[in-house]
Design a protein around this motif. Structure first.
Motif, PDB file in Angstrom:
ATOM      1  N   PRO A  50      10.105  55.426  57.562  1.00 45.62           N
ATOM      2  CA  PRO A  50       9.050  54.514  58.019  1.00 45.62           C
ATOM      3  C   PRO A  50       7.806  54.560  57.140  1.00 45.62           C
ATOM      4  O   PRO A  50       7.235  53.513  56.819  1.00 45.62           O
ATOM      5  CB  PRO A  50       8.748  55.020  59.437  1.00 45.62           C
ATOM      6  CG  PRO A  50       9.989  55.673  59.883  1.00 45.62           C
ATOM      7  CD  PRO A  50      10.571  56.298  58.661  1.00 45.62           C
ATOM      8  N   VAL A  51       7.382  55.758  56.733  1.00 46.23           N
ATOM      9  CA  VAL A  51       6.180  55.828  55.904  1.00 46.23           C
ATOM     10  C   VAL A  51       6.433  55.170  54.552  1.00 46.23           C
ATOM     11  O   VAL A  51       5.571  54.469  54.015  1.00 46.23           O
ATOM     12  CB  VAL A  51       5.727  57.287  55.720  1.00 46.23           C
ATOM     13  CG1 VAL A  51       4.617  57.380  54.700  1.00 46.23           C
ATOM     14  CG2 VAL A  51       5.247  57.852  57.043  1.00 46.23           C
ATOM     15  N   ALA A  52       7.642  55.361  54.022  1.00 48.06           N
ATOM     16  CA  ALA A  52       7.968  54.707  52.752  1.00 48.06           C
ATOM     17  C   ALA A  52       7.908  53.198  52.901  1.00 48.06           C
ATOM     18  O   ALA A  52       7.379  52.492  52.029  1.00 48.06           O
ATOM     19  CB  ALA A  52       9.355  55.154  52.291  1.00 48.06           C
ATOM     20  N   LEU A  86       9.928  59.959  57.003  1.00 49.41           N
ATOM     21  CA  LEU A  86       9.895  59.562  55.601  1.00 49.41           C
ATOM     22  C   LEU A  86      10.212  58.091  55.405  1.00 49.41           C
ATOM     23  O   LEU A  86       9.492  57.378  54.691  1.00 49.41           O
ATOM     24  CB  LEU A  86      10.883  60.424  54.805  1.00 49.41           C
ATOM     25  CG  LEU A  86      10.430  61.861  54.609  1.00 49.41           C
ATOM     26  CD1 LEU A  86      11.514  62.689  53.948  1.00 49.41           C
ATOM     27  CD2 LEU A  86       9.154  61.907  53.782  1.00 49.41           C
ATOM     28  N   TRP A 120      15.010  47.148  56.195  1.00 48.20           N
ATOM     29  CA  TRP A 120      15.845  47.733  55.150  1.00 48.20           C
ATOM     30  C   TRP A 120      17.294  47.910  55.595  1.00 48.20           C
ATOM     31  O   TRP A 120      18.222  47.580  54.875  1.00 48.20           O
ATOM     32  CB  TRP A 120      15.280  49.086  54.731  1.00 48.20           C
ATOM     33  CG  TRP A 120      14.011  48.992  53.960  1.00 48.20           C
ATOM     34  CD1 TRP A 120      13.373  47.847  53.547  1.00 48.20           C
ATOM     35  CD2 TRP A 120      13.205  50.071  53.512  1.00 48.20           C
ATOM     36  NE1 TRP A 120      12.235  48.156  52.864  1.00 48.20           N
ATOM     37  CE2 TRP A 120      12.105  49.524  52.820  1.00 48.20           C
ATOM     38  CE3 TRP A 120      13.306  51.464  53.599  1.00 48.20           C
ATOM     39  CZ2 TRP A 120      11.121  50.311  52.251  1.00 48.20           C
ATOM     40  CZ3 TRP A 120      12.315  52.240  53.027  1.00 48.20           C
ATOM     41  CH2 TRP A 120      11.248  51.663  52.358  1.00 48.20           C
ATOM     42  N   LEU A 159       6.130  51.549  54.934  1.00 45.33           N
ATOM     43  CA  LEU A 159       4.718  51.186  55.047  1.00 45.33           C
ATOM     44  C   LEU A 159       4.063  51.129  53.674  1.00 45.33           C
ATOM     45  O   LEU A 159       3.332  50.188  53.347  1.00 45.33           O
ATOM     46  CB  LEU A 159       4.018  52.239  55.906  1.00 45.33           C
ATOM     47  CG  LEU A 159       2.819  51.800  56.703  1.00 45.33           C
ATOM     48  CD1 LEU A 159       3.178  50.659  57.605  1.00 45.33           C
ATOM     49  CD2 LEU A 159       2.311  52.980  57.520  1.00 45.33           C
ATOM     50  N   LEU A 177      10.152  47.570  60.164  1.00 44.76           N
ATOM     51  CA  LEU A 177      10.363  47.326  58.737  1.00 44.76           C
ATOM     52  C   LEU A 177      11.608  48.038  58.224  1.00 44.76           C
ATOM     53  O   LEU A 177      12.236  47.592  57.272  1.00 44.76           O
ATOM     54  CB  LEU A 177       9.147  47.798  57.928  1.00 44.76           C
ATOM     55  CG  LEU A 177       7.900  46.920  57.974  1.00 44.76           C
ATOM     56  CD1 LEU A 177       6.762  47.588  57.216  1.00 44.76           C
ATOM     57  CD2 LEU A 177       8.183  45.554  57.369  1.00 44.76           C
ATOM     58  N   VAL A 178      11.948  49.160  58.829  1.00 42.97           N
ATOM     59  CA  VAL A 178      13.102  49.909  58.353  1.00 42.97           C
ATOM     60  C   VAL A 178      14.368  49.524  59.111  1.00 42.97           C
ATOM     61  O   VAL A 178      15.413  49.277  58.515  1.00 42.97           O
ATOM     62  CB  VAL A 178      12.866  51.429  58.491  1.00 42.97           C
ATOM     63  CG1 VAL A 178      14.101  52.188  58.034  1.00 42.97           C
ATOM     64  CG2 VAL A 178      11.660  51.853  57.683  1.00 42.97           C
ATOM     65  N   ALA A 232       6.288  49.949  61.298  1.00 39.78           N
ATOM     66  CA  ALA A 232       7.049  50.615  60.237  1.00 39.78           C
ATOM     67  C   ALA A 232       8.514  50.760  60.639  1.00 39.78           C
ATOM     68  O   ALA A 232       9.418  50.564  59.822  1.00 39.78           O
ATOM     69  CB  ALA A 232       6.435  51.983  59.939  1.00 39.78           C
ATOM     70  N   LEU A 233       8.762  51.070  61.904  1.00 39.90           N
ATOM     71  CA  LEU A 233      10.149  51.208  62.363  1.00 39.90           C
ATOM     72  C   LEU A 233      10.876  49.867  62.276  1.00 39.90           C
ATOM     73  O   LEU A 233      12.053  49.808  61.912  1.00 39.90           O
ATOM     74  CB  LEU A 233      10.173  51.740  63.798  1.00 39.90           C
ATOM     75  CG  LEU A 233       9.781  53.203  63.954  1.00 39.90           C
ATOM     76  CD1 LEU A 233       9.703  53.585  65.415  1.00 39.90           C
ATOM     77  CD2 LEU A 233      10.770  54.103  63.234  1.00 39.90           C
TER      78      LEU A 233
END
Lengths: 283, 341, 272
Positions: free
Chosen positions: A46-48, A44, C116, A50, C109-110, C106-107
């Protein structure tokens, strides 16, 4: 012999055991909580992230990125090739699973063990090998490199195990008494296949097809060598996304990824729906 | 509690145990084999570089460690595509020294505050090696390719890495374009040349190495690449030759120190010292200081030009490779729209 | 019946020959083309050995996690009663439909430095991205759906009658699971684990983004293979690829052996 007693494999499913996980008892909640956390951390969030990146330039920018000619060509090519590949997989995967479970021939164990290999190989190895085998210097005389057929070839290679491995466990556990009963009542092999075997296998086939489609849509490594990545001709969505990342155009990369993802979700959702519908309206 | 809930709960317990066990194992393992963050102080240098010079560093690092400045310094090395490596460092990959394929990959780190803005204020302007764009052909050069104009002849298959996935491939495109300008063509004619060139492109692999694999697998007649790559490939036994066109671009590879690791500074100094440059030259890279290469080892093309002559990377990137408005983007699009099956 | 059986067999094997056996043969040929010595040198090189053990370490963590999650999720989907099952089911497939490089992105990015949770993580001394935990995470994400997808259809086909019968006969929950459900879904779990392990072993794209590729530290075997190709050490690359393939085979063999020992009734439709 399957453990289910005479309950027919194709009767309407009764999946609700009495008061199971719907209740908020502590133990069930702990389990669901752990699953929830795991899903969040892995999927959830990672997809968020993205989605956030994809929309970071506003909706206009998103639309522009996604409808650009090169992006469109890449997306359409990916979806078309993936659809073809999963159709082939559905047929051949089931066939192979059938032969591996119901048939006997020398070397069967070896063949069965090899099915997972395309999956364990790093995708670059797959790409190099496919290029060597089915490219310009092909020892087999088959040259499909840098054509759209090469995309299908690479995708079929990397998605080979899915339908096979999804169907195999179900075939192994299947209760054969229904087939035998139908046969003894005079049904020919095709009828048995159509009305008894296939309905039982459908959820498994659908599961395998879902995996195949998802993999095909996202596949990158094995395609880069053999397809030549020619924009508008053999450039697939994932390569286009990659080029946008290299260009520091993260929102574009995320946007196209989201579109591909949405397409995969729609297909997966449709397949799941069909599978559940079929299982309720069988025979 | 119903029996099914008991079933679920009892499945959950081993699952929880398994998960905790795995997590503990994981954390313990991570503690031991720790990440790239080297806590060896200044006696450890983490080098993050692009893929090609790996072979050169196999010699350079031990040579440095044999000098007084390098004694006792240990190294961690990471190699990968230049842009990816640069982005990784910007995103937190620990590095003490970086060596990339093109200058914008270092500029990115300056903007991120990791590399000092005076990084290129030394004798070599921040560069550690040079090379030129060449045309690789099959051994014997069966199609007699000697210059850029041969590449647009009908029936010639051209290979180049995709300039949108391989930043270093942009050197190739700008070499071809710049050569046209230097030969006296107008920008419009040079762009027409690029169009004709792309028409002959039969494969745009995602990296130079992949492009070479494709070439060696039998595809195409000419591969645009760097001289240093061509030399390295020949040394490894590839059946290729390379042609240095009279007009071609000078490729300059930057090196920089990240942060304030003293050993890293010494290492970078070594790399641009005569001793270090000699090793680079042995490995096929053009030195950036005079007097190191053997005479005739690296012939100087008569019409050598640099990216500065074309306006510098920032302007060139914007003009040629911008996703929607770039010249090359438009060429690819127009070709695709008219010739896609 | 035997004619069509032969026909089916021929078609299946023909397809496999072209798509599977020829590539595998090619890999072995290319690996041993120059003899055994270069292959041995390649796989015993220090960086190769470290990459091997790192790959194993990651698999040993990621696969059990995904298996526990997978069986739990399959039970939730096929034995639970709540709304939104279809949504949950597709959530599981999501990471798989995303290109691996984008998963890695994505990883980052988080959990990355500029992501985040980057500040919070680094503030607490936890490095996820560019370190082994990040690589485990990436591997787990891309290999997430298999155990679920393998086990769920079997659970579905099984039906709950036997489980309910056992319950009414007084069997405890664990006993029911161990004697009734588990043996019936064991082949689903087996193939799920095999697929998960194979994917985890061969994963390249996502791990390459989050690993930093530091030789001898954060280089898995697939990353090492890539490095060998880049360095034009073709034999070294193929040799390591063969090691990966053998590991995948070993997993299948091991799972086969383990499953036979599960106390359960014999299946007449025996194992492949």
């Amino acid at each position: 012999m399957s453990t289910t007693p005479t309950a027919p494999a194709v009767a309407p499913r009764r999946l609700k055991a009495p008061a199971v996980l719907g209740g908020g008892r502590a133990a069930g909640a702990l389990g669901k909580g752990m699953i929830g956390v795991y899903l969040s951390v892995l999927v959830l969030l990672p997809v968020a992230a993205l989605l956030a990146k994809a929309g970071s330039g506003g909706l206009d920018a998103f639309w522009r990125e996604v409808t650009g000619p090169q992006a469109q060509a890449a997306i359409k090519l990916t979806l078309a090739m993936s659809a073809i590949v999963v159709a082939i997989n559905a047929v051949f995967g089931t066939l192979i699973a059938w032969v591996l479970v119901r048939d006997e021939f020398p070397g069967k164990r070896t063949v069965n063990a090899l099915i997972d290999l395309p999956f364990a190989l790093p995708t670059i190895v797959a790409g190099v090998v496919l290029l060597a085998l089915y490219g310009t210097n092909s020892p087999l005389g088959i040259d499909v490199a840098f054509t759209r057929a090469s995309i299908a070839l690479a995708l079929l290679f990397v998605t080979l195990p899915f339908v096979v491995r999804s169907v195999q466990p179900v075939l192994i556990e299947m209760d054969r008494s229904m087939e035998e009963a139908a046969a003894s009542l005079g049904a020919g092999p095709v009828t048995v296949l159509r009305r008894i075997v296939l309905p039982t296998l459908t959820p498994a086939i659908v599961s395998g097809v879902a995996l195949s489609f998802a993999r095909a849509v996202g596949e990158f490594g094995s395609l880069v060598l053999i397809t030549g990545n020619l924009p508008f001709k053999t450039e697939v969505g994932s390569v286009y996304v990659f080029s946008q990342i290299q260009d520091e155009n993260l929102p574009a990369a995320a946007a196209v990824s989201v579109v591909l993802l949405a397409a995969a979700l729609i297909v997966l959702g449709a397949l799941t729906f069909i599978s559940r519908w079929r299982s309720k309206h069988v025979l | 509690m119903s029996s099914m809930q008991k079933v679920v709960m009892s499945i959950r317990t081993p699952a929880v145990v398994l998960t905790l066990l795995a997590a503990t194992l994981g954390l313990a393992a991570c503690g031991s084999s720790s990440s790239g963050s080297s806590s060896g102080g200044d006696s450890h240098v983490t080098l993050v570089a692009y893929s090609t010079p790996q072979g050169a560093y196999e010699k350079l690092i031990p040579a440095f460690q044999a000098t007084p400045e390098g004694k006792g310094v240990s190294f961690s090395q990471s190699y990968g595509p230049s842009g990816e490596q640069s982005r990784a460092v910007a995103n937190g990959l620990h590095a003490d020294a970086v060596n990339f394929s093109l200058e914008p990959d270092v500029t990115r780190l300056v903007k991120a505050g990791l590399v000092s803005s005076s990084w290129n204020q030394n004798a070599t302007h921040g560069f550690v090696t040079e090379s030129v764009a060449v045309i690789i052909v099959r051994k014997g050069n069966p199609k007699h390719i000697t210059s850029w104009s041969d590449l647009v002849k009908p029936g010639v298959g051209v290979l180049t890495p995709n300039p949108f996935t391989s930043g270093s491939a942009r050197w190739n495109i700008m070499a071809a374009y710049g050569a046209q300008i230097k030969e006296g063509k107008s920008p419009a004619e040079a762009q027409a040349y690029l169009r004709a060139l792309f028409k002959n492109v039969v494969s745009q692999d995602s990296s130079a190495r992949n492009a070479l694999q494709t070439f060696l697998a039998g595809r195409g007649d000419a591969l645009i690449d760097y001289e240093s790559e061509a030399i390295a490939d020949q040394k490894k036994g590839a059946a290729i030759e390379y042609v240095i066109p009279p007009h071609t671009i000078l490729i300059q590879n930057p090196v920089a120190v990240v942060g304030s690791n003293a050993s890293a500074s010494k290492f970078v100094n070594y790399l641009i010292s005569p001793a270090g440059q000699k090793i680079w030259a042995e490995k096929g890279y053009r030195p950036v200081i005079p007097g190191v290469a053997a005479p005739g080892q690296f012939p100087t093309p008569t019409g050598l030009f640099t990216i500065a002559d074309l306006g510098g990377w920032t302007a060139v990137d914007k003009q040629f490779f911008e996703p929607e408005t770039g010249i090359v983007t438009k060429i690819e699009q127009s070709l695709g729209v008219s010739t896609s099956k | 019946m035997s004619f069509s059986r032969l026909g089916l067999r021929t078609v299946a094997l023909g397809y496999l020959a072209l798509l599977l056996l020829a590539p595998v043969a090619m890999i072995f040929y290319r690996t041993f083309e120059h003899g055994i010595a270069p292959v041995w040198d390649a796989v015993t090189a220090p960086n190769a050995v470290h990459a091997f053990w790192l790959s194993i370490e990651i698999v040993v963590i990621a696969v059990p996690l995904n298996t526990a999650f997978g069986v739990g999720m399959a039970l939730l989907l096929e034995r639970g009663s709540f709304k939104g099952k279809a949504l949950l089911s597709t959530l599981v497939d999501l990471p798989f439909a995303i290109s691996p490089v984008v998963v890695g992105l994505a990883l980052v990015l988080v959990y990355g430095k500029t992501g985040w949770f980057g500040d919070w993580l680094i503030g607490h001394g936890i490095q996820v991205i560019f370190s082994v935990p990040g690589m485990v995470l990436a591997t787990a994400v891309v290999s997430l759906p298999f155990v679920v997808r393998e086990t769920a259809p079997v659970l579905r086909e099984l039906g709950t009658d036997a489980e309910q019968a056992a319950a009414t006969l007084g069997a405890g929950a664990w006993l029911t699971f161990r004697r009734i459900t588990l043996p019936a879904i064991r082949w689903g779990i087996v193939y799920g684990v095999v697929l998960t392990t194979a994917r985890a072993l061969g994963e390249f794209g996502a791990v390459s983004v989050v690993s930093g590729r530091i030789e001898g530290q954060t280089q898995t075997l697939p990353l090492y293979v890539q490095g060998q190709f880049e360095n034009f050490n073709i034999t070294g690359a193929y040799a390591s690829a063969v090691v990966l393939a053998l590991l995948a085979l070993a997993t299948l063999v091991a799972m086969n052996l383990l499953t036979r020992r599960t106390p359960a009734r014999e299946s007449a439709l025996t194992t492949p």
